[in-house]
Design a protein around this motif. Structure first.
Motif, mmCIF file in Angstrom:
data_model
loop_
_atom_site.group_PDB
_atom_site.id
_atom_site.type_symbol
_atom_site.label_atom_id
_atom_site.label_comp_id
_atom_site.label_asym_id
_atom_site.label_seq_id
_atom_site.Cartn_x
_atom_site.Cartn_y
_atom_site.Cartn_z
ATOM 1 N N VAL A 183 9.895 0.200 2.041
ATOM 2 C CA VAL A 183 9.308 -0.503 0.914
ATOM 3 C C VAL A 183 7.807 -0.634 1.184
ATOM 4 O O VAL A 183 7.392 -1.142 2.229
ATOM 5 N N THR A 184 7.011 -0.155 0.233
ATOM 6 C CA THR A 184 5.551 -0.218 0.365
ATOM 7 C C THR A 184 5.004 -1.275 -0.593
ATOM 8 O O THR A 184 5.289 -1.233 -1.789
ATOM 9 N N ILE A 185 4.230 -2.201 -0.049
ATOM 10 C CA ILE A 185 3.656 -3.274 -0.859
ATOM 11 C C ILE A 185 2.127 -3.159 -0.778
ATOM 12 O O ILE A 185 1.532 -3.378 0.284
ATOM 13 N N ALA A 186 1.531 -2.783 -1.906
ATOM 14 C CA ALA A 186 0.074 -2.690 -1.987
ATOM 15 C C ALA A 186 -0.434 -3.876 -2.799
ATOM 16 O O ALA A 186 0.166 -4.268 -3.805
ATOM 17 N N TYR A 187 -1.577 -4.422 -2.355
ATOM 18 C CA TYR A 187 -2.100 -5.616 -3.041
ATOM 19 C C TYR A 187 -3.599 -5.743 -2.786
ATOM 20 O O TYR A 187 -4.175 -5.031 -1.947
ATOM 21 N N LYS A 188 -4.210 -6.673 -3.514
ATOM 22 C CA LYS A 188 -5.600 -7.039 -3.290
ATOM 23 C C LYS A 188 -5.664 -8.499 -2.870
ATOM 24 O O LYS A 188 -4.977 -9.347 -3.449
ATOM 25 N N ASP A 189 -6.489 -8.782 -1.855
ATOM 26 C CA ASP A 189 -6.638 -10.173 -1.438
ATOM 27 C C ASP A 189 -7.697 -10.866 -2.289
ATOM 28 O O ASP A 189 -8.220 -10.281 -3.254
ATOM 29 N N ALA A 190 -8.024 -12.102 -1.945
ATOM 30 C CA ALA A 190 -8.964 -12.890 -2.746
ATOM 31 C C ALA A 190 -10.366 -12.300 -2.757
ATOM 32 O O ALA A 190 -11.165 -12.605 -3.646
ATOM 33 N N TYR B 40 4.236 -2.553 4.940
ATOM 34 C CA TYR B 40 5.421 -1.689 4.914
ATOM 35 C C TYR B 40 6.607 -2.437 5.535
ATOM 36 O O TYR B 40 6.456 -3.150 6.546
ATOM 37 N N PHE B 41 7.766 -2.252 4.935
ATOM 38 C CA PHE B 41 9.009 -2.803 5.481
ATOM 39 C C PHE B 41 10.058 -1.705 5.497
ATOM 40 O O PHE B 41 10.264 -1.012 4.484
ATOM 41 N N ASP B 42 10.702 -1.562 6.623
ATOM 42 C CA ASP B 42 11.780 -0.580 6.772
ATOM 43 C C ASP B 42 13.129 -1.288 6.604
ATOM 44 O O ASP B 42 13.380 -2.334 7.214
ATOM 45 N N ILE B 43 13.985 -0.694 5.770
ATOM 46 C CA ILE B 43 15.345 -1.201 5.568
ATOM 47 C C ILE B 43 16.303 -0.151 6.133
ATOM 48 O O ILE B 43 16.305 0.998 5.691
#
Length: 230
Positions: free
Chosen positions: A191-198, A206-209
């Motif tokens: 699972v890839t989580i892309a984001y912008k901080d403040a 990244y999280f592996d399941i």
């Protein structure tokens, strides 16, 4: 103020010329009888010692001037050396000030990054089996600072679970039901989580399941979710 050698030379020259004048006065009757070459020899004899005297005095004076000039150059060299040492000290002080300021800014930056950093986590919260398929409950949450424009991408066959979240504050989580075939012993998804901080910096987590069945403990397949750096 005249040098003592010049005063002494002037006194000697004056006394000498006075003596010559006295001699000429006493010999005034015979001088007109002299030939031109004799007069030249007389003048050379008279002024030769004076010229030699002033030559010696000039040499001594030049030596003293050279000595004074050398001392002045040494003094200038010492002053230049002192100036260089002072400049070096100023450079060292400036360098220490710059290093101190850089450390201060770095500390501020580190505190800022820590303040705006999210604490994303993912955990498997149970598995349900239906026939030859199983469904696991996956929770993804944020225990840190608020993040923005969050894109959760499961990729591959799980792309239907992909979502975009405009803003994700602390304490919020997302729940996903993920389906796997029971016959597949090597389940592994990222699972890839892309984001912008403040501060509008783009970051990715990244999280592996993966399937981690433990024989004898449960009839249901077991899964785990772990964070990793890609």
């Amino acid at each position: 103020m005249k040098d003592r050698s010049e005063i002494l030379g002037g006194l000697i020259t004056g006394a000498y010329l006075a003596g010559v004048a006295t001699l000429v006065f006493w010999k005034r009757t015979t001088i007109p009888e002299l030939e031109l070459n004799e007069i030249g020899d007389f003048l050379a004899g008279v002024f030769g010692p004076v010229a030699f005297l002033w030559l010696v005095l000039g040499y001594l004076q030049q030596g003293r001037e050279l000595k004074l000039s050398s001392e002045a150059l040494q003094l200038q060299a010492q002053e230049l050396k002192n100036s260089v040492e002072q400049q070096k000290e100023l450079v060292d002080i400036t360098r220490l000030q710059v290093e101190s300021e850089m450390n201060r800014l770095r500390s501020i930056q580190e505190r800022r990054e820590k303040d705006i950093m999210p604490e994303l986590f993912a955990r498997v919260d149970g598995t349900v089996r239906i026939g030859q398929q199983c469904f696991l409950e996956l929770y993804i949450g944020n225990d840190g600072a608020t993040i923005f424009k969050v894109s959760i991408d499961f990729g591959g066959d799980l792309s239907y679970l992909n979502i975009v979240i405009p803003e994700w504050p602390k304490g919020k989580f997302q729940q996903f039901a993920i389906k796997f075939d029971l016959d597949d012993p090597a389940v592994e998804e990222t699972v890839t989580i892309a984001y912008k901080d403040a501060d509008h910096n783009t970051k990715v987590a990244y999280f592996d399941i993966r399937r981690v069945d433990i024989p004898g403990e449960s009839d249901l397949p077991q899964f785990e979710a772990q964070s990793r750096v890609k």
